[in-house]
Design a protein around this motif. Sequence first.
Motif, PDB file in Angstrom:
ATOM      1  N   CYS A 127      21.949   8.189 -20.873  1.00 34.54           N
ATOM      2  CA  CYS A 127      22.228   6.888 -21.501  1.00 34.54           C
ATOM      3  C   CYS A 127      21.166   5.855 -21.124  1.00 34.54           C
ATOM      4  O   CYS A 127      20.748   5.040 -21.963  1.00 34.54           O
ATOM      5  CB  CYS A 127      23.608   6.396 -21.088  1.00 34.54           C
TER       6      CYS A 127
ATOM      7  N   TYR B   9      18.103   6.571 -23.120  1.00 37.14           N
ATOM      8  CA  TYR B   9      18.267   6.132 -24.508  1.00 37.14           C
ATOM      9  C   TYR B   9      18.165   4.613 -24.612  1.00 37.14           C
ATOM     10  O   TYR B   9      17.590   4.077 -25.570  1.00 37.14           O
ATOM     11  CB  TYR B   9      19.618   6.605 -25.047  1.00 37.14           C
ATOM     12  N   ASP B  10      18.710   3.920 -23.607  1.00 36.35           N
ATOM     13  CA  ASP B  10      18.641   2.459 -23.620  1.00 36.35           C
ATOM     14  C   ASP B  10      17.199   1.969 -23.514  1.00 36.35           C
ATOM     15  O   ASP B  10      16.816   0.989 -24.150  1.00 36.35           O
ATOM     16  CB  ASP B  10      19.476   1.918 -22.453  1.00 36.35           C
TER      17      ASP B  10
END
Length: 504
Positions: free
Chosen positions: A187, A190-191
Amino acid sequence: MREQMEFVQNFPCFSIMLCMFAGIISSALKGKTAKTVNRAVLCINIVMSAAVLLFTVETGEFYVYVMGRFPAPWGNELRVGVLEAGMALFFCIIMLLSLMGGRHKLAQEVEEGKHGLYYILTDLMLSSLLALIYTNDLFTAYVFVEINTISACGLIMIRQNGRTIEAAVRYMIMSLLGSGLFLVGLCMLYDMTGHLLMSNIKEQVTALHLLSLEGSYHVPLLVTIAIISVGLAIKSALFPFHAWLPDAYGYSTVSSAAILSSLVSKGYIFLLFKIIYRVIGFDVFRDSKIINVLFVFGLMGMVFGSLSAIKENDVRRMIAFSSVAQIGYIYMGIGLGTHMGMVASVFHVLSHAATKSLLFIAAIGLTDVSGGSRNFIELTGSGYRNRMAGATFTVGALSMVGVPMFSGFISKLLFAQAAVQNDAKMLPTLIVLGISTILNAIYFMKTVIRIYTPVEDTQYPAVTWRNDKWYAAALVCFIILNVILGVCSQPIVDLIGAGLNMFA
């Protein structure tokens, strides 16, 4: 010829889907039929993986397979090169031999009504391993990490006794902790990058690394790399995250122990290889200094895993603790931070997978002629009562110690060569490599001496290879595989090097 080549490129996708459909279909089949489907799927996958390996060797290039013909971010991709195809072929062979070697014990270890479930779990396990090898998408990798975790947990607890249920719960807790950390790292990536495809993430990470040198993004990138590395280290049982391993390997069915020790942890390690090269970038990973932490934990695992194995009086738990030491070898090679160190680690993945499954399968033959006892005192003379299992266990022991002609010798030679190329880490690597080899010799040779100590009067009957020809065939194939890795190592090492270059 062009159409044939394009058709071969579909095989990785076919392999994953075939395993998943086999698992679904087997849920409606009886145990014997499910076993037949499982064996057929494995044989077909071996043929398809071999064809893909030949194709990638001939072309000398990797290729990207777009599933459904939809480009990113809507579609999914598989990325296939020499290393992926070779690893898929090797994993399929090891799983087939592990199931062949443990088939005679399945009726005793698993209730008859659950035989079909057992083969469903192995089908799903194989599909997840192949997906981890081939996928070019990090979120897809996470999905199959969870499928792998559930399948492995089922293979542990399907034996249904107190120890296996406890082992499965402990495995699930630790494994979910590792999966959670991996998801958090994913995550964060992806951020920062806005992508899930590995190749796209790498482009953005390279740019972020340049910014981190100026002070920006240094901490987020470092934390992300650390979280992903620790998550996969927990799942692959790197010391000190190995508490779940001895019971999981020691008390599950013999085929499950062979599959778990040789394939499951290696699937996560192979995913880490891909992340290092194709997501983070090898230079960025090395500059993050996380590599030094993995190096230290690897060295500690090599020593403490062997010390724990020496103290064991249960032959299967001894083999399980040996896996902790061997996982340490792999992470030590990664921690060296050199191309040669990575080559040595990848080769040791193959060596350990071939040898550890061999040891678990051979050990069950020795315990069968010792009244089912796994204690060393009861194994006295078992090498004479089951000569095939005794000879195979001896080959595995010699390989683990690092005797020439066997795969373990090549692994240790490659690690020593890699250590020489890193002046800062050469001395601790060579010292711990020597200590670990001595400790390996202590507990493996102790076992070999025990099984070949003559017993004048014994209540246990002897068996020959004619009692179970499939079991004997599996042992012979394991020996041949180990010798091939030890004698014909140079072409394999060359392919590993070429595969890593394709990664980069």
